[in-house]
Design an enzyme around this catalytic site. Structure first.
Site, PDB file in Angstrom:
ATOM      1  CG  HIS A  34      -1.764   1.272   1.309  1.00  0.00           C
ATOM      2  ND1 HIS A  34      -1.307   2.444   1.874  1.00  0.00           N
ATOM      3  CD2 HIS A  34      -3.012   1.530   0.874  1.00  0.00           C
ATOM      4  CE1 HIS A  34      -2.243   3.367   1.783  1.00  0.00           C
ATOM      5  NE2 HIS A  34      -3.295   2.835   1.198  1.00  0.00           N
ATOM      6  CB  CYS A  35       3.848   2.133   1.955  1.00  0.00           C
ATOM      7  SG  CYS A  35       3.226   1.622   3.575  1.00  0.00           S
ATOM      8  CG  LEU A  36       7.301   2.250  -1.145  1.00  0.00           C
ATOM      9  CD1 LEU A  36       8.637   1.756  -1.658  1.00  0.00           C
ATOM     10  CD2 LEU A  36       7.488   3.541  -0.365  1.00  0.00           C
TER      11      LEU A  36
END
Length: 431
Positions: free
Chosen positions: A267-269
């Protein structure tokens, strides 16, 4: 701040039982709280109710005693939120056509608002743009409850720092940034987390805490993009980028190691830096050029992997069309089953579209119907055996799980494109 006394038993609601919410719910229950884990996914809840975890950081062994003792209650029924002392929202915040989709956060706020009482504490952990807690989340809670944030109930933001599959840095020993909309809210949020984690780090405002999360991931995103672009240019220049990275990593100051790969996932990058870029453009009318450049480089790494594979097959007088390609590792990172936004999905799609026969193996991403493996449905799964390796035209290492038998892979593969630099030999091309 560290723990210095035992807390009173609280009724805690954790909205969202994914990679962030489930470890938090389990930790809170283990520390003596009565925890309700709310999720809209009935399939997830059914698995949790029988003690089956789908998150690597939470074992079935940890779930069993909590369920038996009744201190952890997984549910799909919002009515089970009634009477909470603390509620934490850990729902997804995806991008839709480049625009932040906060519908899950909004739904969570409306649900909690109906059960919010005086003196309770509500914390948002979902990654989002600066201003969300005070400008959107809080007002929705107020509207649903008739109470005033900061006066009648406590409200804060604490960015999640979960790294799936990391055996060293877990929820409890990773410093936790906390914030509140008022000093009393900050204290309530800080006190809650202080009994769950070793160290809490208070900041002055929710916007600072929201920006902290975006800064952390944008830093990684930009530096991974730098490593990826260096890998592309170094290959064209005939330079071993991995050797250069190893050499640079010997510098004891002023350098942090980042390695190239087939693309970014989780999800983050792929998502979080774009939240910051969107906010800057909407609020200030300016482009966040570093984020846009990083997005461009990282988003096109799967295409570059396919180009390198085509070139490698051409060198061996083989066309891609009709070739049998084995993809090793479908997760976005090593030693985890997290396939959210995995570059493997795009690589498989490109190869299949160009006429290749694609097979895949991953000891962690086992079920292509599972939400973690979205985008990989229909991809043929196989076991890595000497016989299989001998029949494929190319083996592509995408996620370097420790569970793979690398000597076996090297010994029986005719040609390997290694995107993680785990293999060597004349028949191995490194990214």
């Amino acid at each position: 701040m560290t723990r210095n006394h035992e807390p009173r038993r609280l009724r805690v609601v954790v909205v969202g039982q994914g990679y962030v919410g489930l470890p938090l719910a389990v930790r809170a229950a283990e520390m003596g709280h009565s925890v309700v884990g709310l999720d809209v996914d009935a399939g997830r809840i059914k698995r949790l109710m029988v003690g089956e975890s789908y998150v690597e950081d939470v074992s079935d062994r940890r779930l069993a005693p909590l369920l038996s003792a009744g201190v952890y209650q997984p549910t799909v029924d919002p009515a089970d939120c009634a009477g909470f002392d603390v509620a934490v929202v850990t729902v997804p915040t995806p991008l839709r056509d480049g625009v932040p989709d906060l519908s899950h956060v909004e739904d969570a706020a409306r649900t909690l608002g109906r059960h919010l009482t005086r003196g309770a504490t509500v914390v948002l952990e979902s990654t989002t743009y600066p201003g969300t807690t005070e400008e959107m989340f809080g007002p929705l809670l107020e509207r649903g409850s008739g109470l005033i944030a900061g006066r009648d109930f406590h409200l804060g933001y604490s960015p999640e720092r979960i790294d799936p599959g990391n055996p060293t840095w877990r929820l409890e020993n990773t410093p936790k940034v906390v914030s509140g909309i008022t000093p009393s809210s900050l204290k309530a949020v800080r006190d809650f987390y202080a009994f769950l984690v070793d160290t809490v780090v208070p900041v002055a405002s929710c916007k600072e805490a929201e920006l902290t999360k975006l800064l952390e991931n944008t830093f990684r995103h930009v530096n991974i993009a730098l490593a990826n672009e260096l890998a592309i240019f170094a290959h064209d220049l005939g330079i071993d980028v991995w050797a250069a990275i190893d050499a640079a990593s010997t510098k004891p100051f002023g350098f942090m190691r980042f390695a190239p790969g087939p693309g970014v996932g989780g999800h983050c990058l792929p998502v979080d830096p774009s939240y910051l870029s969107w906010r800057v453009e909407r609020a200030l009318g300016q482009n966040f050029r570093f984020v846009e450049l990083a997005n461009d480089v990282n988003n096109h790494m799967p295409d570059y992997v396919v180009r390198r594979l085509v070139a490698g097959l051409n060198d061996r007088r083989k066309p891609l069309k009709g070739s049998r390609i084995l993809l090793l590792g479908l997760a976005y990172k090593a030693n985890t089953g997290d396939a959210r936004e995995t570059p493997a999905a795009r690589i498989a799609e490109l190869l299949t579209g160009m006429g290749a026969e694609v097979q895949a193996a991953d000891p962690h991403v086992l079920d292509d119907a599972h939400p973690r493996a979205a985008g990989l449905q229909g991809l043929q799964r196989v076991e890595v055996t000497p016989g299989l390796l001998a029949t494929v035209d190319a083996t592509v290492l995408l996620a370097d799980h420790d569970a793979f038998d690398y000597p076996l892979i090297s010994a029986h593969s005719a040609y390997i494109l290694d995107c993680r630099r785990r293999l060597t030999g004349a028949h191995v091309d490194s990214l």
